[in-house]
Write an enzyme that holds these catalytic residues in place. Structure first.
Site, PDB file in Angstrom:
ATOM      1  N   CYS B  88     -19.635  63.860  -0.418  1.00 43.51           N
ATOM      2  CA  CYS B  88     -18.827  63.955   0.794  1.00 43.51           C
ATOM      3  C   CYS B  88     -17.644  64.895   0.568  1.00 43.51           C
ATOM      4  O   CYS B  88     -17.815  66.082   0.453  1.00 43.51           O
ATOM      5  CB  CYS B  88     -18.397  62.563   1.253  1.00 43.51           C
ATOM      6  SG  CYS B  88     -17.734  62.529   2.928  1.00 43.51           S
ATOM      7  N   HIS B 197     -23.403  58.954   0.970  1.00 43.57           N
ATOM      8  CA  HIS B 197     -22.699  58.267  -0.117  1.00 43.57           C
ATOM      9  C   HIS B 197     -23.623  57.364  -0.926  1.00 43.57           C
ATOM     10  O   HIS B 197     -23.727  56.169  -0.629  1.00 43.57           O
ATOM     11  CB  HIS B 197     -21.564  57.419   0.466  1.00 43.57           C
ATOM     12  CG  HIS B 197     -20.413  58.211   0.960  1.00 43.57           C
ATOM     13  ND1 HIS B 197     -19.275  58.419   0.216  1.00 43.57           N
ATOM     14  CD2 HIS B 197     -20.221  58.858   2.121  1.00 43.57           C
ATOM     15  CE1 HIS B 197     -18.418  59.164   0.903  1.00 43.57           C
ATOM     16  NE2 HIS B 197     -18.976  59.446   2.067  1.00 43.57           N
ATOM     17  N   GLU B 199     -23.070  56.062  -3.724  1.00 47.96           N
ATOM     18  CA  GLU B 199     -22.308  55.008  -4.422  1.00 47.96           C
ATOM     19  C   GLU B 199     -22.088  53.776  -3.546  1.00 47.96           C
ATOM     20  O   GLU B 199     -21.701  52.723  -4.044  1.00 47.96           O
ATOM     21  CB  GLU B 199     -20.966  55.564  -4.929  1.00 47.96           C
ATOM     22  CG  GLU B 199     -19.852  55.677  -3.903  1.00 47.96           C
ATOM     23  CD  GLU B 199     -19.980  56.869  -2.950  1.00 47.96           C
ATOM     24  OE1 GLU B 199     -21.070  57.470  -2.880  1.00 47.96           O
ATOM     25  OE2 GLU B 199     -18.992  57.180  -2.259  1.00 47.96           O
TER      26      GLU B 199
END
Lengths: 80, 226
Positions: B88, B197, B199
């Site tokens: 991002c 994302h 994560e």
């Protein structure tokens, strides 16, 4: 003190949804005949010393280093 | 053998550095906190640039972070082959730093987008994607205001021809990204930028899937195997 202007615009081929949003509103406000709007940024940079070629060159360097991203934007530098 | 050490850079305005560090740990590596103002990568084996709004992104996304002190070391190390993943805002920083081509512009729809996004892995050979198979579909969250990947036609052709499009959006394009591009790599495949994302998709309790863990396990496996 020199005041130098940098105008930054998205390159013409790059979609500008902000400009489009503005253009879409205009007919509702009674402004007919506007073909397109492109939105850009203007920076006014105050530089010590006279508004000479050196001042413009310094600001040009600032513009290409930081103010504009040459991948997507064009810029113009001029003394105010 | 010691665990691989994966650095996560924190800038002022980073949001996802802790989640990235957690993902690194879940992948079996030791996360190492790196600070934007240090000229020191602490000898890490790989680096994650996390999501957020570095230095507020007041000029353009990633434009100020590109000049952070630690970027001097990061750019040099990335050019020498250090695995780097920009997520991002991290992707935006990598583009501004010219480690990746193109740029990320405001979403075509102008709204901030936050959704669980289907992706297709297009290249399973980069440092960060060997744990996937080409064509594998993932669901991981996307959340951004400036996710519209843009590059000139020649660059887009090069990326496609060289297999450097790492992932594409499926079902719908959330931000107007050209070619539905969600992520790209550099020519060597060690630097990857990804708008969604991973994560945030490493544990079923908090994510829509665990599909994101593969980005982190890919690099850990590579480092341990090296």
């Amino acid at each position: 003190m020199a005041r130098v202007v940098v105008d930054v615009m998205l390159k013409p081929e790059i979609l500008d949804p902000q400009g489009q949003a503005i253009a879409r509103k205009l007919p509702q406000l009674g402004f007919e005949g506007v073909a397109a709007v492109r939105q850009g940024k203007r920076f006014e940079v105050e530089v010590d010393g006279p508004a000479d070629e050196a001042a413009v060159e310094k600001v040009r360097k600032i513009a290409e280093t930081l103010l504009a991203n040459p991948v997507i934007e064009n810029f113009e530098v001029r003394v105010l | 053998m010691d665990a691989a050490r994966v650095g996560v850079i924190t800038f002022p305005g980073s949001l996802d550095d802790r989640d990235a560090a957690r993902a690194v740990r879940l992948a079996g590596a030791e996360p190492v906190a790196l600070w934007h103002a240090d000229h020191d990568l602490q000898g890490v084996d790989a680096v994650v640039l996390p999501g957020g709004f570095s230095y507020g992104d007041y000029l353009r996304a990633g434009a100020i972070a590109r000049f952070a002190p630690i970027l001097t070391e990061l750019v040099a190390a990335a050019k020498d082959g250090l695995p780097v993943l920009g997520i991002c805002n991290g992707f935006q920083v990598l583009c501004e730093a010219h480690l990746l081509p193109g740029a990320l512009l405001p979403n075509a729809g102008l709204h901030f987008v936050c959704r669980d996004q289907r992706l297709r892995v297009e290249n399973a050979d980069t440092a960060w994607t060997t744990g996937y198979t080409e064509g594998q579909e993932l669901v991981i969250p996307i959340k951004n205001a400036d996710g519209r990947f843009t590059a000139d036609a020649r660059t887009l052709d090069e990326l496609a021809a060289e297999g450097r499009i790492v992932a594409r959006y499926l079902d719908l394009n959330p931000n107007g990204s050209l070619g539905d591009i969600a992520g790209i790599s550099n020519a060597a495949g060690n630097v990857v930028g990804l708008m969604p994302h991973p994560e945030h998709a490493v544990e079923s309790l908090t994510g829509p899937s665990t599909d994101g863990l593969g980005f982190f396990t890919s690099v850990v496996k590579r480092l341990v195997g090296a």
